[in-house]
Design a protein around this motif. Structure first.
Motif, short mmCIF file in Angstrom:
data_model
loop_
_atom_site.label_atom_id
_atom_site.label_comp_id
_atom_site.label_asym_id
_atom_site.label_seq_id
_atom_site.Cartn_x
_atom_site.Cartn_y
_atom_site.Cartn_z
N SER A 1 73.53 -28.30 5.63
CA SER A 1 72.46 -27.79 6.87
C SER A 1 71.93 -28.02 7.48
CB SER A 1 71.63 -26.77 5.45
OG SER A 1 70.81 -25.98 6.27
N LEU A 2 71.29 -28.09 8.79
CA LEU A 2 71.17 -28.59 9.25
C LEU A 2 68.80 -28.11 9.16
CD1 LEU A 2 72.41 -27.62 12.62
CD2 LEU A 2 72.70 -29.72 11.60
N GLY A 3 69.22 -27.68 8.30
CA GLY A 3 67.65 -27.39 7.93
C GLY A 3 66.62 -26.76 8.22
N GLN A 4 67.50 -25.97 9.38
CA GLN A 4 66.58 -25.18 10.77
C GLN A 4 65.99 -23.23 9.63
OE1 GLN A 4 68.48 -25.84 13.75
NE2 GLN A 4 67.35 -27.85 14.25
N LEU A 5 66.78 -23.37 8.94
CA LEU A 5 66.77 -21.97 8.16
C LEU A 5 66.66 -22.61 7.05
CD1 LEU A 5 69.92 -20.48 10.02
CD2 LEU A 5 67.48 -19.65 10.37
N PRO A 6 65.65 -21.53 6.03
CA PRO A 6 65.51 -20.99 4.88
C PRO A 6 66.60 -20.99 3.89
CG PRO A 6 64.41 -19.70 6.64
CD PRO A 6 65.20 -19.52 6.92
N ASP A 7 66.86 -21.45 3.26
CA ASP A 7 68.32 -21.88 2.37
C ASP A 7 68.99 -20.07 1.56
OD1 ASP A 7 67.06 -24.38 1.82
OD2 ASP A 7 67.12 -24.46 -0.14
#
Lengths: 123, 192
Positions: B20-26
């Protein structure tokens, strides 16, 4: 139901087992059925080599405009299936009864049974 | 992880993390992956866990709409043998978070608007009268419903054309259209 309605004026007793991958495509009564099914399967399988071959064969049969329209239909249903299954949308009551026997025969009812088993496992 | 889940007897027995790009919650990332890769085995219990885990119903429906749009567009591009374009840049601004007051629980996991209970803001969408349940599926976020079913007009058939089994509206005939639709839906194990 849509398929049955659209074929009934072309073939008296169509067999739709090919929908679930087990039957003779030509028994559906649909023109170029085997090529259309191979195209649909290769689109969903994300296998570029298989898709290129299927596209070429289909184009020879239905022309480039036919391929574009076939691609559109396959693409839209690949999307709308996700809408239906991820929102838990129930089949319309007016169709459920009419299509129950056909869904059983084709094995489509088994998809719902799989969901019930998964649901029971999660409970 | 999606491949391992797809191959497992139960997709709920396989844990792990998605890239993931880490821009959304898991949670949001996992919802997107499950809808994109294994929609036929989503369950009501799973949906209720997602909502209990902090994703709002509106966020969930909008996520479904986005995944469905992208799936339909990308599938078409691949199917005709074209190159996938880059995703557009996000626009500035906040989402409206508009939720129609008329949306309620009915014939689906997610709230939606019943045909004869829409308000004035959704009159345009419902003006053609009663349609199938699937056309109500995204109405908790009306713009997702409007946009997705405009795709239907272009990729499949308009609402009026759907009920015309004799006329020819495409370069392939109606039976050919429905055979493609049926085979794709069977592969996806769609229960609708």
């Amino acid at each position: 139901m849509m398929l049955r309605e659209s074929v009934q004026h072309k073939k008296a007793d169509p067999d739709f087992q090919a929908i679930t991958g087990d039957g003779d495509a030509e028994a559906t009564g649909v023109d170029h059925a085997a090529l259309l099914i191979e195209f649909a399967e290769s689109v969903v399988a994300a296998d570029d080599a298989r898709l290129a071959s299927a596209r070429g064969s289909l184009q020879a049969a239905v022309g480039p405009a036919g391929v574009v329209d076939a691609a559109g239909v396959a693409a839209f249903f690949n999307g709308i299936d996700r809408v239906a299954d991820s929102t838990g949308t129930q089949m319309d009551a007016r169709w459920a009864g009419k299509t129950a026997e056909m869904r059983d025969e084709l094995g489509i009812s088994a998809f719902a049974e799989t969901k019930k088993r998964l649901e029971a496992d999660l409970a | 992880m999606c491949l391992r889940r797809k191959e497992a007897l139960s997709p709920y027995a396989v844990d792990g993390e998605h890239s993931s790009l880490g821009q959304l919650p898991d949670l949001h990332v996992d919802v997107i992956h499950r809808i994109a890769t294994d929609p036929g085995r989503l369950t009501h219990s799973w949906y209720k866990d997602v909502i209990a885990g902090g994703m709002s119903e509106g966020e969930y429906v909008e996520t479904v709409g986005i995944v469905a749009h992208v799936t339909a567009v990308d599938t078409f591009i691949r199917a005709v043998g074209a190159e996938l374009p880059a995703l557009p840049e996000p626009l500035d601004g906040e989402p409206s978070r508009y939720r129609p007051a008329e949306a309620k629980q009915n014939e689906a996991w997610v709230p939606n608007i019943i045909w004869d209970e829409h308000g004035p803001n959704e009159a345009d969408y419902f003006q053609e009268g009663i349609g199938s349940n699937i056309r109500r599926a995204l109405t908790l976020v009306p713009d997702e419903a409007r946009s997705f079913f405009r795709l239907s007009d272009h990729q499949y058939l308009t609402k009026q054309q759907m009920w015309d089994f004799v006329g020819r509206h495409r370069a392939i005939d109606r039976a050919q259209i429905e055979l493609l639709a049926g085979r794709v839906s069977a592969i996806n194990q769609c229960t609708y």
